[in-house]
Design an enzyme around this catalytic site. Structure first.
Site, short mmCIF file in Angstrom:
data_model
loop_
_atom_site.label_atom_id
_atom_site.label_comp_id
_atom_site.label_asym_id
_atom_site.label_seq_id
_atom_site.Cartn_x
_atom_site.Cartn_y
_atom_site.Cartn_z
N CYS A 48 33.37 -43.93 36.71
CA CYS A 48 32.29 -44.90 36.79
C CYS A 48 31.41 -44.82 35.54
O CYS A 48 31.52 -43.89 34.75
CB CYS A 48 31.43 -44.65 38.02
SG CYS A 48 32.25 -45.11 39.56
N HIS A 75 26.29 -47.07 38.13
CA HIS A 75 25.35 -46.47 39.08
C HIS A 75 24.39 -45.50 38.40
O HIS A 75 24.57 -45.14 37.24
CB HIS A 75 26.11 -45.77 40.21
CG HIS A 75 26.98 -44.63 39.80
ND1 HIS A 75 26.49 -43.37 39.51
CD2 HIS A 75 28.33 -44.55 39.63
CE1 HIS A 75 27.49 -42.57 39.20
NE2 HIS A 75 28.62 -43.26 39.25
#
Length: 165
Positions: free
Chosen positions: A140, A124
């Site tokens: 992440c 992301h």
């Protein structure tokens, strides 16, 4: 057709969650499998994902180098700087695929979210560009917004992602 190889401790429910599909859809796609008797190495059909061999792109992530490398037919196209998980919330290693994309997810995820085939993990953007190049995320893979937008526009759902230490 896309196949998942069952890993230790996985259930059909956990596999369905990882790929963001319903358990009933997964069972329907695998009519010969007994949901209560999975074994390590068993191949499970994942409905809705393309055969990865038809996708010329691949993503390699080096956690130690804080780099994401985009490959096309095995050749390096571009190398991006990234942020990865910190010591207590490390980025998982292994082989995954991109299972969906969500533009403008809001908050700390920047302008693009691409889910990996491991629940709660993805690639992301960020609302903190100074974090790129560091081990600061909750697991992440974090990229500059312009980079994750470029990557998302290039790679299709089903693209393989290999994450290495």
């Amino acid at each position: 057709m896309f196949f998942h190889s069952v890993q230790q401790g996985e259930t059909l429910s956990s596999i369905a969650a990882d790929y963001r599909i319903s358990l009933s859809h997964l069972i329907q796609a695998n009519p010969t499998i007994n949901p209560n008797q999975l074994f390590v190495g068993q191949s499970i059909v994942i409905p809705g994902l393309p055969n990865p061999n038809t996708i010329p792109y691949e993503i390699h992530v080096s956690l130690s180098q804080h780099q994401l490398t985009l490959l096309h037919n095995g050749s390096v196209v571009k190398i991006y700087p990234i942020a990865v998980g910190k010591m207590l919330t490390q980025t998982p290693t292994g082989n995954f695929v991109i299972v969906n994309k969500a533009p403008n997810p809001g908050g700390p995820f920047g302008t693009m979210w691409m889910s990996l085939s491991k629940l709660h993990y993805g690639i992301h953007g960020t609302n903190d560009p100074s974090s790129i190049g560091k081990s600061v995320s909750h697991g992440c893979i974090r990229m500059h917004n312009k980079d994750v937008e470029e990557l998302a526009a290039t790679v299709p759902i089903g693209t393989r992602v290999r994450i290495e230490p």
